[in-house]
Design an enzyme around this catalytic site. Structure first.
Site, short mmCIF file in Angstrom:
data_model
loop_
_atom_site.label_atom_id
_atom_site.label_comp_id
_atom_site.label_asym_id
_atom_site.label_seq_id
_atom_site.Cartn_x
_atom_site.Cartn_y
_atom_site.Cartn_z
N GLU B 291 0.80 -1.24 -0.08
CA GLU B 291 -0.05 0.02 -0.13
C GLU B 291 0.88 1.21 -0.09
OE1 GLU B 291 -2.56 -0.94 3.61
OE2 GLU B 291 -3.94 -1.73 1.97
N ASP B 364 -8.50 -8.70 3.93
CA ASP B 364 -8.29 -7.77 4.70
C ASP B 364 -9.18 -7.91 5.87
OD1 ASP B 364 -6.86 -5.56 6.29
OD2 ASP B 364 -7.69 -4.02 4.81
N GLU B 392 -12.71 -2.25 12.10
CA GLU B 392 -12.87 -1.19 10.96
C GLU B 392 -13.78 -1.83 9.86
OE1 GLU B 392 -8.94 -1.84 8.80
OE2 GLU B 392 -9.64 -0.80 7.02
#
Lengths: 698, 698
Positions: B291, B364, B392
């Site tokens: 990333e 993820d 998240e």
């Protein structure tokens, strides 16, 4: 129950959450006996929501302070006990003349104390005034005092973002929990409202002036409505900062031109939508065409065009528009002049509901600035004074800096625009030009840290702002004493010591960071630490060298006629005094003059020697603050004492950092030695720079 | 005193700060009488720092729970009272065989209870185990229990940034106050260490894996050293996430090539510098070439080259390198396969001090993922299991989602790489491949919110992670019961109700957000709310359509040989079961198969009808959670009860939001009606999209 949970009044150790509303039981004393005798009941007649708040707060405070139950009754009639009567009455009874709806009178009537106001808010403010009497150990026998706010709109501005961060916030994250609203109302919201009401604040702009459009969506207006519902019983109205391009971003329009009929219509409809949800909505706060924010100038319109369109959108609702004058185009010859040049010509063009919000100084909340030249320059326009409570340029939450003297310095400044005595105060309260409306705004220093402000003494800045907004005639020292007694200790010697430290703290900070009128030499973007050598940035007026202009000859920004002539923005009398380096106060010297390194000053020292002297003595003064604070240890809660003591250690270290960085850097221009008795820094300029650099890392 | 100030043990109302370490006095009962009789003193022999911590914590806990003073003495010898003896002893005495330095045994010896360990940490863990017995109302007469951690490195990973924000944090800002360190040590640091030690965690990576180089500067290492000093007495070691380009950014080198001699030298010297300041420093955590983060691949080197260079830099110090396998190049055919393809070939190339850190699933931290194909695929490399505690993808701090079942689901998964029974657990604890070292990491859900985790039940996820890291054989329900009794209530019916809600909560969340193996269809970038229609993003694998592949025929990502063939990364037995849509568990169906809308499933319903059924029943289940929670009101602190009740309202609203968004969007492909008895959404897809859009506004 929830409020109790949050306020945790049963905690013995003091985590600072309760601020100055501790209501801990007073020690056994004849005075407490008198208080108890006078407060055997609370009579509150009527159903006004805020009146009920007043009665409940008075009961809570009295029961805590006096350690006895104090019943709330509907009427004192026939009651043979001595009690406190809360009453909403006509103006004449309160002041014998028409007066502010928010004013109060506390008087002794027969066996009772009566707290009167023309509104529930007036009574609430009177109740907090009465509690303050007890908290600060004042007699209440035969009490007779009345007060009205001298400024009408008294707001906190929150620079809180929708993602929960706070721009320039140093006390944790935003206290607004947007993902929880409207379903969950954090008990903290109520304690926040209590704190504001207790110091007379009546408005809150809840979101950052660098605004998101999302607050204007139906989804978020429901959240804002929920907050307004918590604040309303405390006499506090909600205001919104608006994103100028909202009609495009969420309205689907092709333009945000203030003169476009569809844009006008969109804002009018949005305003109606807001008032349907929040009948007492306060109005809009706008940052437009500033630091990249969109605005009317994008469409060839003026700030007045934009502000007046919003004012029209408010229609007949009791709301206002606060339009910020904090603007500066890139590449202007002197940023100092920008706001004046943009706004002065617009004086007289603003609609009646518009106030122009002006920072205390011309640049940006520096530790000391001359008063903003717009004060007195726009007689046809009500001006809101904007001051900063969060310590963006004052050492974050690590440095003990009491800002009341800074605020007073601006208020007391004589603009001389209508002859001597034309103080900024008279501009702000509207008396100089007979404005019907007046306002003052403080950029909040509040976050989720348990004690709200990070530095425990940061609470005093919140407190002082509210007290000054209500009554700017109060002295900084008197306010500091009030806060200290309510928050830290009532032991006289300790109070005197703490007030002395607080009173001197701002001048000390100026001395070790930006003495003699230096300004804007802090670390790039984060504004942490010294970076006077900063020469490259996104814009020239974001560097440090733009402002201090150090060279082989001397130091300072020449703003006389020989320079940028920013001085011409002030009244002749001010120009005359500040325009001559010999008569210009040393505190402002380098704001207006480029002074030779060897130029003798009124102190008898050369500029260089005076500069070095101030950096060193300012740093030494932090050690003095530490010694003074050490003496109050027996009188202050242990946790609070240790907290402040530790932050003073940080302040001491960072004062040396500022001193070394600045004297070593400016020495490369002055080529002068560090004068005796001061010992030259033991580190090199390169070492200091590398320390600053790391705080610039991502 | 400071700790007391922060822990506020004298508060009656419960603000959640004390977590599961409340130590409130037990009600009067025969059992408390027995406890009191058995705990008349604490004998702690020796000067080990952690042993002193254990004695102090035991004294604090016993005095709170029993409401009687419990003196700490140097020896029990000759003492005729019954007490608790803390002792560090040889392994044999603890377990009769060599065992973990951190293990403990609690046994009855004569009139005393003895808590033995081979180290102070062992005794400390034993003390918390003993206190847990009392907090959960277990008998201690004739107590004889021993336990050793099944995983060696048990860490929290903080994604905390130097600016005080927390990446993917929903509980306020970072608890680390970098501007205050090292001079001020927030009392909260100690309470944080107590909480971690009480559940057996022994390491903390304090900064975001998207790391800043500033933590490696001398200035920041002094701050980290101060934190390490607070944690050390609790048996907790500090780890640092490192920015790969640090040698360039702060080292002044031209490269960060792991094979460059100067780079090796820089890291070796930095490592020495760290160990000089922090002798028990734990090691490095690295996110590289992921990333946008820099890494060894920038220089044509492998992850092994980078990890081994860092391992060498640690020299002879007792530290490790945890190298994250979370990598996925833009444009890869199937992100699912990326980490495997990058790391599997490196198996056997990593130095002994290196562990590769692998997320539980291949994408993820989605609400449900198949186990990561790297588990079992790298027998020569110790793998750290990384799970996420911060929610998240699990509804932020608004949704009640107990993650223990999610963690257990991964641990219990059978990789079959060495035949049936080759569970992920055996990979992680090292037993499958006889590794000397093992580790597990949980991404922290902690912030400055008073109750640490925002959602009160978020505390249970922190608690459960620690308990499972210590002993993964514990059931999710048993851990939930422990936490509930220690934190909320000991009333049996209420405990049963709360444990039931917690146990079902994760499956309920999956049903109303991503049933049947849907994944990665959440709101862009902020990961809030549903956005299955997301088709444009910075990268294809950041969209939603990349993952659900909805079309007129059906739904789901074909990862069989006919598709991306990601299934080939698993053992044959797993491939066989998951590769056939008929035998693939419905929970994983759309992870591996593109299934026709009208395809009948094992439930007897078509895919479309099953999908809709799960969205609706999942949403209805939130109402069930609300009803169940309402029944425990009399047994739970009022403030805590109201907090959870309000968040359940939010969850209910957002569940409907997810349901409506997903059924309306997928219906545009399926062209099928909402099956009876379910009532079609009353809002349009456009309305739902506009609601999602506003959360994408700046």
């Amino acid at each position: 129950m929830l409020v109790l949970a949050a306020a945790a009044p049963l905690c013995r150790a003091d985590d600072g959450y309760r601020l100055w509303l501790k209501y801990d039981q007073l020690g056994d004393s004849p005075q407490r006996t008198q208080y108890r005798a006078a407060a055997q009941f609370i009579a509150a007649t009527g159903n006004a929501e805020v009146l009920k708040t007043a009665a409940a707060e008075l009961q809570r405070g009295l029961q805590g302070l006096l350690g006895q139950p104090v019943p709330v009754v509907a009427s004192a009639a026939g009651d043979t006990r001595r009690g406190i009567v809360l009453a909403i009455v006509p103006a004449a009874k309160v002041f014998g003349s028409p007066a502010s709806l928010e004013g109060y009178r506390i008087s002794t009537q027969g066996r009772n104390l009566t707290v009167m106001g023309r509104s529930g808010a007036g009574v609430l403010y009177g109740v907090y005034a009465l509690l303050r009497q007890l908290q600060t150990s004042q007699p209440i026998a035969g009490l007779n005092l009345s007060s009205s706010p001298r400024i009408q709109y008294r707001l906190l501005n929150h620079w809180d973002n929708p993602n929960g961060t706070v721009e320039r916030g140093y006390a944790g994250s935003s206290i607004w929990k947007w993902y929880e609203l409207p379903q969950r109302l954090d008990p903290r919201y109520t304690d926040y409202a209590r704190a504001n009401a207790s110091i007379g604040l009546n408005g809150v702009a809840i979101n950052n002036v660098n605004a998101s459009a999302r607050y204007l969506t139906p989804e978020y207006l429901q959240k804002v409505k929920a907050l307004a519902g918590v604040f309303r019983p405390y006499g506090i109205r909600v205001y919104l900062s608006v994103f100028w391009a909202a009609p495009k971003v969420i309205g689907g329009l092709k333009t945000a031109d203030p003169l476009d009929p569809q844009v006008k219509q969109w804002w009018a409809a949005k305003s109606e939508e807001i008032y349907n949800a929040i009948p007492d909505f306060g109005g809009f706060l706008v940052k437009a065409n500033s630091e990249g924010e969109p605005g009317p100038q994008d469409y060839g319109r003026t700030h007045a065009d934009g502000a007046n369109m919003l004012a029209a959108a408010l229609g007949t609702h009791d709301g206002i528009v606060m339009w910020r004058a904090f603007v500066y185009k890139a590449g202007s010859s002197d940023r100092f002049k920008q706001a004046y040049e943009d706004f002065k010509p617009l004086d007289g063009q603003f609609a009646p509901k518009v106030l122009v919000q002006v920072k205390n100084g011309p640049i940006d909340f520096q530790s000391r600035e001359p008063f903003h030249p717009l004060f007195g320059a726009m007689p046809k326009t009500p001006l809101v004074l904007e001051v900063q409570l969060t310590q963006e340029y004052l050492g974050f939450a690590s440095h003990l800096v009491y800002v009341a003297p800074l605020i007073k310095e601006c208020l007391d400044a004589d603009t001389q625009t209508k002859g001597p005595g034309s103080t900024a105060t008279k501009v702000v309260d509207g008396s100089l030009d007979q404005h019907r409306i007046s306002g003052i705004a403080g950029v909040a220093n509040i976050g989720t840290d348990r004690n709200w402000t990070g530095h425990p003494v940061g609470q005093a800045n919140w407190y002082a702002f509210g007290r000054l907004a209500w009554d700017y005639t109060l002295t900084s020292a008197a306010i500091a004493a009030e806060w200290t007694k309510m928050t830290l200790t009532r032991e006289p010697q300790a109070v005197a010591t703490i007030v002395d430290v607080m009173a001197k703290s701002r001048d000390i900070y100026v001395r070790y960071t930006t003495p003699l009128g230096l300004h804007h030499i802090m670390g790039q973007s984060i504004h942490y630490g010294p970076e006077p050598w900063l020469a490259e940035a996104g814009r020239p007026d974001w560097t440090a060298v733009y402002y201090h202009k150090a060279d082989s000859l001397g130091l300072g920004f020449d703003r006389t006629a020989a320079g940028s002539n920013a001085l011409a923005l002030y009244a002749p009398g001010v120009q005359k005094q500040w325009g001559d380096a010999k008569t210009c106060p040393l505190n402002y010297l380098l704001w207006f003059h480029h002074v030779g390194w060897k130029q003798p000053l009124s102190t008898g020292r050369t500029l260089w020697n005076e500069l070095v002297t101030r950096y060193y003595t300012g740093t030494d003064s932090v050690a003095w603050m530490q010694r003074r604070w050490a003496t109050v240890k027996p009188q202050v809660d242990a946790a609070l004492f240790a907290d402040v003591a530790a932050r003073l250690q940080i302040q001491q270290r960072e004062a040396r950092w500022w001193r070394d960085a600045c004297v070593l850097y400016f020495q490369t221009f002055s080529k002068q030695p560090i004068p005796a008795p001061f010992v030259p820094p033991t580190r090199t300029l390169a070492e200091v720079k590398s320390l600053v650099d790391l705080y610039q890392l991502k």
